[in-house]
Structures are given as C-alpha cells and as structure tokens.
Design a protein around this motif. Structure first.
Motif, PDB file in Angstrom:
ATOM      1  N   ARG A 172      66.380  50.839  53.240  1.00 22.38           N
ATOM      2  CA  ARG A 172      66.422  51.992  54.140  1.00 22.38           C
ATOM      3  C   ARG A 172      65.346  52.959  53.673  1.00 22.38           C
ATOM      4  O   ARG A 172      65.258  53.260  52.479  1.00 22.38           O
ATOM      5  CB  ARG A 172      67.780  52.694  54.080  1.00 22.38           C
ATOM      6  CG  ARG A 172      68.898  51.916  54.681  1.00 22.38           C
ATOM      7  CD  ARG A 172      70.206  52.736  54.577  1.00 22.38           C
ATOM      8  NE  ARG A 172      71.330  51.976  55.053  1.00 22.38           N
ATOM      9  CZ  ARG A 172      72.140  51.239  54.298  1.00 22.38           C
ATOM     10  NH1 ARG A 172      71.921  51.151  53.012  1.00 22.38           N
ATOM     11  NH2 ARG A 172      73.142  50.591  54.824  1.00 22.38           N
ATOM     12  N   LEU A 173      64.548  53.465  54.617  1.00 21.81           N
ATOM     13  CA  LEU A 173      63.472  54.404  54.297  1.00 21.81           C
ATOM     14  C   LEU A 173      63.550  55.583  55.248  1.00 21.81           C
ATOM     15  O   LEU A 173      63.515  55.407  56.466  1.00 21.81           O
ATOM     16  CB  LEU A 173      62.104  53.724  54.415  1.00 21.81           C
ATOM     17  CG  LEU A 173      60.877  54.599  54.212  1.00 21.81           C
ATOM     18  CD1 LEU A 173      60.809  55.147  52.791  1.00 21.81           C
ATOM     19  CD2 LEU A 173      59.611  53.821  54.540  1.00 21.81           C
ATOM     20  N   VAL A 174      63.678  56.782  54.688  1.00 17.93           N
ATOM     21  CA  VAL A 174      63.693  58.015  55.476  1.00 17.93           C
ATOM     22  C   VAL A 174      62.596  58.906  54.928  1.00 17.93           C
ATOM     23  O   VAL A 174      62.498  59.105  53.713  1.00 17.93           O
ATOM     24  CB  VAL A 174      65.060  58.736  55.372  1.00 17.93           C
ATOM     25  CG1 VAL A 174      65.031  60.048  56.141  1.00 17.93           C
ATOM     26  CG2 VAL A 174      66.173  57.843  55.881  1.00 17.93           C
ATOM     27  N   ARG A 175      61.769  59.421  55.829  1.00 18.14           N
ATOM     28  CA  ARG A 175      60.682  60.308  55.412  1.00 18.14           C
ATOM     29  C   ARG A 175      60.865  61.671  56.037  1.00 18.14           C
ATOM     30  O   ARG A 175      61.129  61.798  57.221  1.00 18.14           O
ATOM     31  CB  ARG A 175      59.336  59.720  55.827  1.00 18.14           C
ATOM     32  CG  ARG A 175      59.021  58.469  55.065  1.00 18.14           C
ATOM     33  CD  ARG A 175      57.743  57.804  55.408  1.00 18.14           C
ATOM     34  NE  ARG A 175      56.850  58.530  56.270  1.00 18.14           N
ATOM     35  CZ  ARG A 175      55.841  57.981  56.916  1.00 18.14           C
ATOM     36  NH1 ARG A 175      55.614  56.710  56.804  1.00 18.14           N
ATOM     37  NH2 ARG A 175      55.059  58.699  57.684  1.00 18.14           N
ATOM     38  N   GLY A 176      60.741  62.691  55.205  1.00 20.28           N
ATOM     39  CA  GLY A 176      60.764  64.069  55.672  1.00 20.28           C
ATOM     40  C   GLY A 176      59.372  64.647  55.557  1.00 20.28           C
ATOM     41  O   GLY A 176      58.436  63.960  55.143  1.00 20.28           O
ATOM     42  N   PRO A 177      59.215  65.916  55.900  1.00 17.82           N
ATOM     43  CA  PRO A 177      57.881  66.526  55.847  1.00 17.82           C
ATOM     44  C   PRO A 177      57.268  66.513  54.445  1.00 17.82           C
ATOM     45  O   PRO A 177      56.061  66.402  54.292  1.00 17.82           O
ATOM     46  CB  PRO A 177      58.094  67.955  56.317  1.00 17.82           C
ATOM     47  CG  PRO A 177      59.474  68.031  56.855  1.00 17.82           C
ATOM     48  CD  PRO A 177      60.221  66.827  56.403  1.00 17.82           C
ATOM     49  N   GLU A 178      58.098  66.635  53.412  1.00 13.64           N
ATOM     50  CA  GLU A 178      57.571  66.699  52.052  1.00 13.64           C
ATOM     51  C   GLU A 178      58.201  65.687  51.107  1.00 13.64           C
ATOM     52  O   GLU A 178      57.919  65.701  49.910  1.00 13.64           O
ATOM     53  CB  GLU A 178      57.776  68.106  51.503  1.00 13.64           C
ATOM     54  CG  GLU A 178      57.025  69.157  52.294  1.00 13.64           C
ATOM     55  CD  GLU A 178      57.244  70.555  51.758  1.00 13.64           C
ATOM     56  OE1 GLU A 178      57.659  70.693  50.593  1.00 13.64           O
ATOM     57  OE2 GLU A 178      57.000  71.492  52.507  1.00 13.64           O
TER      58      GLU A 178
ATOM     59  N   TRP B 174      62.800  59.061  51.003  1.00 12.99           N
ATOM     60  CA  TRP B 174      63.957  58.477  50.334  1.00 12.99           C
ATOM     61  C   TRP B 174      63.981  56.994  50.638  1.00 12.99           C
ATOM     62  O   TRP B 174      63.880  56.585  51.784  1.00 12.99           O
ATOM     63  CB  TRP B 174      65.255  59.105  50.839  1.00 12.99           C
ATOM     64  CG  TRP B 174      65.350  60.569  50.556  1.00 12.99           C
ATOM     65  CD1 TRP B 174      65.889  61.149  49.450  1.00 12.99           C
ATOM     66  CD2 TRP B 174      64.898  61.631  51.384  1.00 12.99           C
ATOM     67  NE1 TRP B 174      65.799  62.517  49.550  1.00 12.99           N
ATOM     68  CE2 TRP B 174      65.191  62.842  50.733  1.00 12.99           C
ATOM     69  CE3 TRP B 174      64.250  61.696  52.631  1.00 12.99           C
ATOM     70  CZ2 TRP B 174      64.887  64.080  51.263  1.00 12.99           C
ATOM     71  CZ3 TRP B 174      63.937  62.931  53.153  1.00 12.99           C
ATOM     72  CH2 TRP B 174      64.260  64.107  52.476  1.00 12.99           C
ATOM     73  N   LEU B 175      64.109  56.195  49.612  1.00 17.01           N
ATOM     74  CA  LEU B 175      64.159  54.750  49.764  1.00 17.01           C
ATOM     75  C   LEU B 175      65.426  54.243  49.096  1.00 17.01           C
ATOM     76  O   LEU B 175      65.672  54.532  47.923  1.00 17.01           O
ATOM     77  CB  LEU B 175      62.934  54.086  49.120  1.00 17.01           C
ATOM     78  CG  LEU B 175      62.926  52.561  49.097  1.00 17.01           C
ATOM     79  CD1 LEU B 175      62.873  52.001  50.509  1.00 17.01           C
ATOM     80  CD2 LEU B 175      61.748  52.060  48.277  1.00 17.01           C
ATOM     81  N   GLU B 176      66.232  53.506  49.839  1.00 18.56           N
ATOM     82  CA  GLU B 176      67.431  52.890  49.277  1.00 18.56           C
ATOM     83  C   GLU B 176      67.235  51.386  49.254  1.00 18.56           C
ATOM     84  O   GLU B 176      66.903  50.772  50.273  1.00 18.56           O
ATOM     85  CB  GLU B 176      68.663  53.219  50.113  1.00 18.56           C
ATOM     86  CG  GLU B 176      69.913  52.598  49.539  1.00 18.56           C
ATOM     87  CD  GLU B 176      71.140  52.826  50.403  1.00 18.56           C
ATOM     88  OE1 GLU B 176      72.124  52.105  50.172  1.00 18.56           O
ATOM     89  OE2 GLU B 176      71.114  53.680  51.285  1.00 18.56           O
ATOM     90  N   VAL B 177      67.410  50.789  48.097  1.00 17.69           N
ATOM     91  CA  VAL B 177      67.222  49.346  47.930  1.00 17.69           C
ATOM     92  C   VAL B 177      68.468  48.691  47.347  1.00 17.69           C
ATOM     93  O   VAL B 177      68.399  47.590  46.822  1.00 17.69           O
ATOM     94  CB  VAL B 177      65.983  49.028  47.056  1.00 17.69           C
ATOM     95  CG1 VAL B 177      64.710  49.477  47.725  1.00 17.69           C
ATOM     96  CG2 VAL B 177      66.112  49.657  45.687  1.00 17.69           C
TER      97      VAL B 177
ATOM     98  N   GLU C  36      53.524  55.107  50.448  1.00 14.13           N
ATOM     99  CA  GLU C  36      53.606  56.484  49.984  1.00 14.13           C
ATOM    100  C   GLU C  36      54.436  56.594  48.702  1.00 14.13           C
ATOM    101  O   GLU C  36      54.331  57.569  47.973  1.00 14.13           O
ATOM    102  CB  GLU C  36      54.217  57.366  51.067  1.00 14.13           C
ATOM    103  CG  GLU C  36      53.348  57.492  52.295  1.00 14.13           C
ATOM    104  CD  GLU C  36      54.001  58.326  53.376  1.00 14.13           C
ATOM    105  OE1 GLU C  36      54.989  59.021  53.091  1.00 14.13           O
ATOM    106  OE2 GLU C  36      53.519  58.272  54.501  1.00 14.13           O
ATOM    107  N   ILE C  37      55.290  55.610  48.443  1.00 13.53           N
ATOM    108  CA  ILE C  37      56.175  55.644  47.281  1.00 13.53           C
ATOM    109  C   ILE C  37      55.637  54.783  46.144  1.00 13.53           C
ATOM    110  O   ILE C  37      55.678  55.165  44.987  1.00 13.53           O
ATOM    111  CB  ILE C  37      57.591  55.171  47.679  1.00 13.53           C
ATOM    112  CG1 ILE C  37      58.163  56.120  48.745  1.00 13.53           C
ATOM    113  CG2 ILE C  37      58.502  55.087  46.478  1.00 13.53           C
ATOM    114  CD1 ILE C  37      59.434  55.620  49.377  1.00 13.53           C
ATOM    115  N   PHE C  38      55.118  53.593  46.480  1.00 17.92           N
ATOM    116  CA  PHE C  38      54.648  52.643  45.471  1.00 17.92           C
ATOM    117  C   PHE C  38      53.123  52.598  45.448  1.00 17.92           C
ATOM    118  O   PHE C  38      52.475  52.744  46.469  1.00 17.92           O
ATOM    119  CB  PHE C  38      55.175  51.238  45.778  1.00 17.92           C
ATOM    120  CG  PHE C  38      56.666  51.134  45.682  1.00 17.92           C
ATOM    121  CD1 PHE C  38      57.297  50.981  44.455  1.00 17.92           C
ATOM    122  CD2 PHE C  38      57.453  51.198  46.822  1.00 17.92           C
ATOM    123  CE1 PHE C  38      58.675  50.894  44.373  1.00 17.92           C
ATOM    124  CE2 PHE C  38      58.834  51.104  46.743  1.00 17.92           C
ATOM    125  CZ  PHE C  38      59.447  50.951  45.521  1.00 17.92           C
ATOM    126  N   ALA C  39      52.562  52.349  44.283  1.00 14.70           N
ATOM    127  CA  ALA C  39      51.115  52.282  44.120  1.00 14.70           C
ATOM    128  C   ALA C  39      50.579  50.875  44.326  1.00 14.70           C
ATOM    129  O   ALA C  39      49.421  50.618  44.055  1.00 14.70           O
ATOM    130  CB  ALA C  39      50.722  52.798  42.743  1.00 14.70           C
TER     131      ALA C  39
END
Length: 86
Positions: free
Chosen positions: A65-71, A74-77, A16-19
C-alpha cells in the motif's frame, strides 16, 4: 478493459522512497507464497485516489500500500514476505 494497472504504475512513488529501481525486484506473497516481480503486481487506484494498492496476481491478496501526501509518503509492506533485488 482491465480494472487494474500494473506494478509499473507504482514505481514512481516507490522511487521517492527507495534509492534503487524496484521494477525487477521480487515480492513473495505472504498469503499464497507466489513470487511476484513488483512491476507485475496488480495495482488499484489512480491519479485521483488517495493512494495505490498492489495485489498479488495469483490470489489478489494485498502486497503493498502506498499513500503520498504533499510532503510525505507512507508505504506498507506487511503483506509481503520481503522485497528482494537480483
């Protein structure tokens, strides 16, 4: 019975974050310097958890770390030296 998932369980959220497909990308650990394939990281969390935490299989240091909300997502690397393709 294992208490962790593998990195493949985090790939949907990363897509959802990277293509690009990150399943074969490498992510060297910032702690022990072991070079890990993202799909082989140890992932903790699940469908009812607020997010996923991927740890190095060598030293258990947090890699992603990956957190997903409804819209949003957040990805922490910060605990990974880099994510490399190829």
């Amino acid at each position: 019975m294992s208490d962790h998932l593998d990195g493949n369980d985090m790939l949907g959220g990363l897509a959802e974050i990277f293509a690009v497909d990150l399943s074969t990308a490498t992510a060297p650990c910032a702690n022990c310097r072991q070079v890990n394939v993202v799909a082989e990281l140890r992932v903790y969390g699940g469908p009812n958890a607020p997010g996923l935490v991927a740890r190095c299989p060598g030293c258990e240091h947090v890699a992603l770390r990956l957190v997903r909300g409804p819209e949003s997502a957040w990805l922490e690397v910060t605990s990974t030296l880099r994510i490399s393709m190829g």
